[in-house]
Design a protein around this motif. Structure first.
Motif, PDB file in Angstrom:
ATOM      1  N   ASN A 104      -1.869   7.856  -7.949  1.00 34.76           N
ATOM      2  CA  ASN A 104      -2.430   8.877  -8.561  1.00 34.76           C
ATOM      3  C   ASN A 104      -2.125  10.091  -7.353  1.00 34.76           C
ATOM      4  O   ASN A 104      -2.781   9.959  -6.458  1.00 34.76           O
ATOM      5  CB  ASN A 104      -3.921   8.791  -8.631  1.00 34.76           C
ATOM      6  N   GLU A 105      -0.969  10.750  -7.559  1.00 33.70           N
ATOM      7  CA  GLU A 105      -0.638  11.742  -6.594  1.00 33.70           C
ATOM      8  C   GLU A 105      -0.049  12.949  -6.931  1.00 33.70           C
ATOM      9  O   GLU A 105       1.090  13.244  -6.754  1.00 33.70           O
ATOM     10  CB  GLU A 105       0.628  10.833  -5.918  1.00 33.70           C
ATOM     11  N   PRO A 106      -1.079  13.845  -7.450  1.00 32.37           N
ATOM     12  CA  PRO A 106      -0.627  15.285  -7.675  1.00 32.37           C
ATOM     13  C   PRO A 106      -0.460  16.115  -6.237  1.00 32.37           C
ATOM     14  O   PRO A 106      -1.095  15.477  -5.310  1.00 32.37           O
ATOM     15  CB  PRO A 106      -1.767  15.853  -8.256  1.00 32.37           C
ATOM     16  N   GLY A 107       0.292  16.975  -6.345  1.00 31.21           N
ATOM     17  CA  GLY A 107       0.435  17.672  -5.069  1.00 31.21           C
ATOM     18  C   GLY A 107       0.837  19.194  -5.520  1.00 31.21           C
ATOM     19  O   GLY A 107       0.757  19.759  -6.585  1.00 31.21           O
ATOM     20  N   LEU A 164      -8.062   1.388  -5.359  1.00 30.43           N
ATOM     21  CA  LEU A 164      -7.776   0.350  -4.416  1.00 30.43           C
ATOM     22  C   LEU A 164      -7.768   1.062  -3.094  1.00 30.43           C
ATOM     23  O   LEU A 164      -8.065   0.492  -2.064  1.00 30.43           O
ATOM     24  CB  LEU A 164      -6.255   0.044  -4.618  1.00 30.43           C
ATOM     25  N   THR A 165      -7.532   2.485  -2.844  1.00 31.57           N
ATOM     26  CA  THR A 165      -7.406   2.955  -1.524  1.00 31.57           C
ATOM     27  C   THR A 165      -8.629   3.812  -1.356  1.00 31.57           C
ATOM     28  O   THR A 165      -9.292   4.323  -2.073  1.00 31.57           O
ATOM     29  CB  THR A 165      -6.153   4.130  -1.776  1.00 31.57           C
ATOM     30  N   PHE A 166      -8.935   3.295   0.078  1.00 30.67           N
ATOM     31  CA  PHE A 166     -10.342   3.892   0.584  1.00 30.67           C
ATOM     32  C   PHE A 166     -10.160   4.469   1.943  1.00 30.67           C
ATOM     33  O   PHE A 166     -10.337   3.961   2.953  1.00 30.67           O
ATOM     34  CB  PHE A 166     -11.358   2.571   0.767  1.00 30.67           C
ATOM     35  N   THR A 173       0.726  -1.248   0.057  1.00 33.77           N
ATOM     36  CA  THR A 173       0.074  -0.070   0.018  1.00 33.77           C
ATOM     37  C   THR A 173       0.643   1.254   0.003  1.00 33.77           C
ATOM     38  O   THR A 173       2.127   1.214   0.329  1.00 33.77           O
ATOM     39  CB  THR A 173      -0.948  -0.094   1.247  1.00 33.77           C
ATOM     40  N   ASP A 174       0.372   2.142  -0.383  1.00 35.45           N
ATOM     41  CA  ASP A 174       0.826   3.635  -0.737  1.00 35.45           C
ATOM     42  C   ASP A 174       0.016   4.696  -0.583  1.00 35.45           C
ATOM     43  O   ASP A 174      -0.995   4.585  -1.418  1.00 35.45           O
ATOM     44  CB  ASP A 174       1.669   3.786  -1.788  1.00 35.45           C
ATOM     45  N   ILE A 175      -0.224   5.763   0.385  1.00 34.65           N
ATOM     46  CA  ILE A 175      -1.403   6.547   0.645  1.00 34.65           C
ATOM     47  C   ILE A 175      -0.861   7.922   0.890  1.00 34.65           C
ATOM     48  O   ILE A 175      -0.128   7.718   2.176  1.00 34.65           O
ATOM     49  CB  ILE A 175      -2.369   6.123   1.542  1.00 34.65           C
ATOM     50  N   THR A 176      -0.989   8.969   0.819  1.00 37.63           N
ATOM     51  CA  THR A 176      -0.952  10.169   1.123  1.00 37.63           C
ATOM     52  C   THR A 176      -2.081  10.986   1.423  1.00 37.63           C
ATOM     53  O   THR A 176      -3.073  10.934   0.605  1.00 37.63           O
ATOM     54  CB  THR A 176      -0.059  11.425   0.184  1.00 37.63           C
ATOM     55  N   ARG A 177      -2.271  11.636   2.618  1.00 35.83           N
ATOM     56  CA  ARG A 177      -3.253  12.564   3.009  1.00 35.83           C
ATOM     57  C   ARG A 177      -2.749  13.795   3.598  1.00 35.83           C
ATOM     58  O   ARG A 177      -1.887  13.711   4.555  1.00 35.83           O
ATOM     59  CB  ARG A 177      -4.377  11.831   3.906  1.00 35.83           C
ATOM     60  N   GLU A 219      -3.096  11.211  -2.528  1.00 36.77           N
ATOM     61  CA  GLU A 219      -2.522   9.992  -3.097  1.00 36.77           C
ATOM     62  C   GLU A 219      -3.601   8.562  -2.974  1.00 36.77           C
ATOM     63  O   GLU A 219      -3.651   8.645  -1.745  1.00 36.77           O
ATOM     64  CB  GLU A 219      -1.205   9.721  -2.889  1.00 36.77           C
ATOM     65  N   ASN A 220      -4.003   8.124  -4.135  1.00 39.97           N
ATOM     66  CA  ASN A 220      -4.721   6.808  -3.921  1.00 39.97           C
ATOM     67  C   ASN A 220      -3.944   5.959  -4.971  1.00 39.97           C
ATOM     68  O   ASN A 220      -3.179   6.551  -5.825  1.00 39.97           O
ATOM     69  CB  ASN A 220      -6.073   7.002  -4.391  1.00 39.97           C
TER      70      ASN A 220
END
Length: 700
Positions: A604-607, A644-646, A507-511, A619-620
């Motif tokens: 999918n990780e614009p910033g 995939l990310t929720f 997994t890989d996620i940014t909030r 990021e998802n």
């Protein structure tokens, strides 16, 4: 995680190759086999569902406070190391005027074992991407936009920071041309550069009458490091269960051998660690965050040899390999076997973008010896039985990137458990912030690790957690250190980029969140990043479209007001493997023509980042699937993405006036999916937090 689509060897327009022999050109010899059209391995996709996940008690991840050592040594220490390195330049057998120190190990890995972190040791800069160059009087370090601020903090005054990609910044060879007198000797460790990169480097330095010197027998940084250098890892290898892998090793080897036969090759050298792990359905623990082991693999039509430290091979794995027909060889005997292949007339498939220059040049030299043994008059002719090289992308790379059914199921399942851990974590953190508890960035990262470690099948983090409050969030690959990190400030934006390795997925996620009241500027920037995220998530495009075509989808809303970000928008992700996986990417670097194919997974990780102020990233992870469009122009298939990310996106940071009705619908629909998928997995305060953060919003 921040996309790896930014150059991994910043400043060196490298790829990698080294010649012991002048016969080694871009594809070595005049009698080399022709380049055949590329086709991926055809892999059967059995319908295997991942059911119960057991915890892997033998593997434990250390919290950041234990794992991270502050490698940012003071200036005097760095100066001493530079002095010691320069003293080696004049040694017999060395005699160089400059030395290039890349980030990579002998397998071109992004994440590497501590004993191979030579560039970090000599420079003090700990970012994962960069190249150091030391001459007798100067030292310079190249890195890309993700690491500019970090490098500014970590480099001493003895180093020149080269901001790769900025206007007017020379690359390494241009700089060396400027600082070295004609006829300079530039040393490299050929194990640390790919064959393509060394060929490129050799050509570039020769234009200025410099000579590239291959130091096979000694790494000069290791000579300075001496006994303080960590020992190579030797943790046990484990078998990756077939219910997660989806395809057994015999089938994978059979498919690979069919590829060899079709291409006219009799053997292939596999040096990328994740390719070795994927092909053999094995996993290791040699590299932080990546479940791989240091090994080479040579597959022939009727044999296979794994070059690995024997102490890592348990009796169970030994028996597994024996049944698969795979022989064990010492890790450091790879060059001897390469010479043996040439002596036997092998037609060797080499991915020169990943195989190191030491291997490629050893094979070239051995082929020269073969030719000499049959007579110098035969050189250059298509001699029957003579060895030759097929320089071509590894067939495993694309086969690994296109996930089978079991791999996709494992990724789905692991992401839901990960989402449950994150709901527990964010609920806890929000409560602590409301109580004005003082927490550092490192303490927050360590607490997140605790929540993830409680999930079934947890193995490790998938990269060093990026926990950045306020201005630290603007450092794209920020690494909080216990001795110097900031306190999480309720009046500033907080960026958390994290991921986990599970037995069944990665997994890989940014909030990005605000615990107080965000400014209008922050809300506008956040909303434009969100709009880019939505645009890419909803993109529909023809199959075989390369990823760079999609990059502008994520930037368009920022571009409209003159904003941008200095990293790629998406990277491939492995299934219970490396969090950064090629060959696919979504990036402004348009050289990557790898098509998007059904079954691939990308981030999918614009910033957006304002230096010394704040950073924003959303990021998802997505997987590529076929889209049922009302039309099929040209009779082709159209594809898009499925999430995939929720995990909730903080609506407090969204300026609803900027969102279109369709974008608002996307946000509400996403949060409905989050609630439906994750709420059954949590209870108590975490469930309440989830409910509060997934309620629908409406335009004013």
């Amino acid at each position: 995680m921040k996309s790896a689509a930014v150059t991994m060897m910043s400043g060196l327009s490298l790829s990698t190759t080294p010649p012991r022999s002048a016969a080694l050109s871009s594809c070595f010899f005049s009698f080399s086999l022709p380049i055949y059209s590329y086709s991926s391995i055809k892999i059967k996709k059995p319908l295997i569902h991942v059911n119960s996940i057991r915890n892997s008690s033998s593997i434990t991840a250390k919290p950041s406070s234990e794992m991270r050592k502050n490698n940012n040594n003071n200036g005097s220490e760095q100066d001493q190391r530079l002095t010691a390195l320069r003293e080696l330049f004049g040694k017999p057998g060395v005699n160089i005027d400059a030395y290039i120190i890349p980030s990579q190990d002998a397998h071109q890995s992004e994440f590497i074992a501590e004993c191979y972190m030579r560039r970090a040791y000599i420079s003090g800069f700990t970012g994962s991407a960069g190249t150091a160059v030391v001459t007798r009087h100067k030292a310079a370090l190249w890195t890309d936009g993700r690491y500019f601020l970090q490098a500014e903090k970590q480099l001493s005054s003895s180093w020149i920071l080269m901001r790769a990609g900025n206007w007017g910044v020379p690359n390494t060879t241009e700089w060396l041309t400027d600082v070295l007198a004609p006829g300079g000797r530039i040393g490299i460790d050929p194990f640390l550069f790919s064959s393509d990169a060394v060929n490129e480097l050799k050509e570039a330095v020769s234009k200025s009458n410099h000579e590239l010197v291959y130091l096979y027998d000694v790494n000069l940084v290791d000579e300075v490091w001496k006994d303080a250098r960590p020992t190579p890892p030797n943790k046990p290898i484990r078998i990756h269960d077939l219910k997660y892998a989806g395809v057994d090793v015999s089938t994978k080897l059979s498919n690979l051998r069919s590829e060899l036969t079709d291409s006219g090759s009799s053997a292939i050298v596999i040096s990328m660690l994740d390719e070795v792990a994927w092909l053999l359905n094995l996993r290791g623990n040699d590299v932080p965050h990546s479940p791989v082991m240091y090994a080479y693999l040579i597959v022939e039509i009727n044999a296979a040899k794994l070059f690995v430290d024997n102490s890592k091979v348990t009796p169970e794995v030994m028996d597994y390999l024996k049944k698969a027909g795979i022989e064990l060889r010492p890790y450091d005997s790879i060059l001897t076997e390469i010479e043996s292949l040439a002596a036997r007339g092998a037609h060797l498939w080499l991915d020169t973008a990943s195989v190191n220059a030491a291997i490629a040049s050893t094979y070239a030299s051995a082929c020269d010896k073969y030719l000499q043994s049959v007579g110098s008059k035969s050189k250059g002719k298509n001699i029957s039985g003579a060895p030759g090289a097929l320089c071509k992308s590894s067939p495993i790379s694309l086969a690994k990137a296109v996930k089978n059914h079991a791999e996709l199921e494992g990724m789905r399942d692991s992401h839901l458990r990960d989402a449950a851990a994150l709901a527990e974590f964010w609920s806890w953190l929000e409560e602590e912030m409301n109580k004005n508890v003082v927490l550092t960035e490192v303490q927050v990262a360590d607490k997140l690790l605790e929540f993830r470690a409680m999930q079934a099948g947890f193995v490790d983090t998938s990269f060093d957690t990026i926990s950045g409050s306020g201005a630290n969030g603007a450092i794209i690959h920020y690494r909080a250190e216990p001795e110097s990190c900031s306190v999480v400030d309720t009046q500033k934006l907080f960026l958390l980029d994290s991921g986990a390795q599970y037995l069944d997925g990665t997994t890989d996620i940014t909030r990005t969140v605000h615990f107080g009241q965000p400014s209008e500027r922050q809300k506008e920037c956040f909303t434009r990043v969100l709009q880019g995220h939505i645009a890419l998530d909803q993109a529909v495009f023809p199959e075989n479209t390369p990823g760079f075509v999609l990059d502008a989808f994520a930037r368009s809303s920022l571009w409209k007001v003159g904003l941008d970000y200095r990293h790629g928008t998406g990277h491939g992700v492995g299934a219970a493997l490396n969090v950064h996986e090629g060959p696919q990417s979504i990036s402004f670097r348009f050289g990557n023509m790898t098509p998007m194919l059904k079954g691939m997974i990308v981030s999918n990780e614009p910033g957006y980042y304002e230096d010394h102020a704040f950073g924003i990233r959303i990021e998802n992870l997505l997987f590529v699937k076929e889209i049922d469009t009302p039309n099929r122009f040209g009779g082709i298939t159209y594809i898009g993405f499925e999430k995939l990310t929720f995990v909730p996106i903080q609506t407090k940071l969204v300026d609803l006036n900027l969102l279109s009705a369709a974008e608002t619908d996307w946000l509400n629909d996403y949060h409905l999916q989050v609630w439906e998928k994750v709420s059954p997995l949590v209870g108590g305060s975490a469930r309440e937090w989830l409910w509060n953060n997934t309620r629908p919003v409406a335009k004013p």
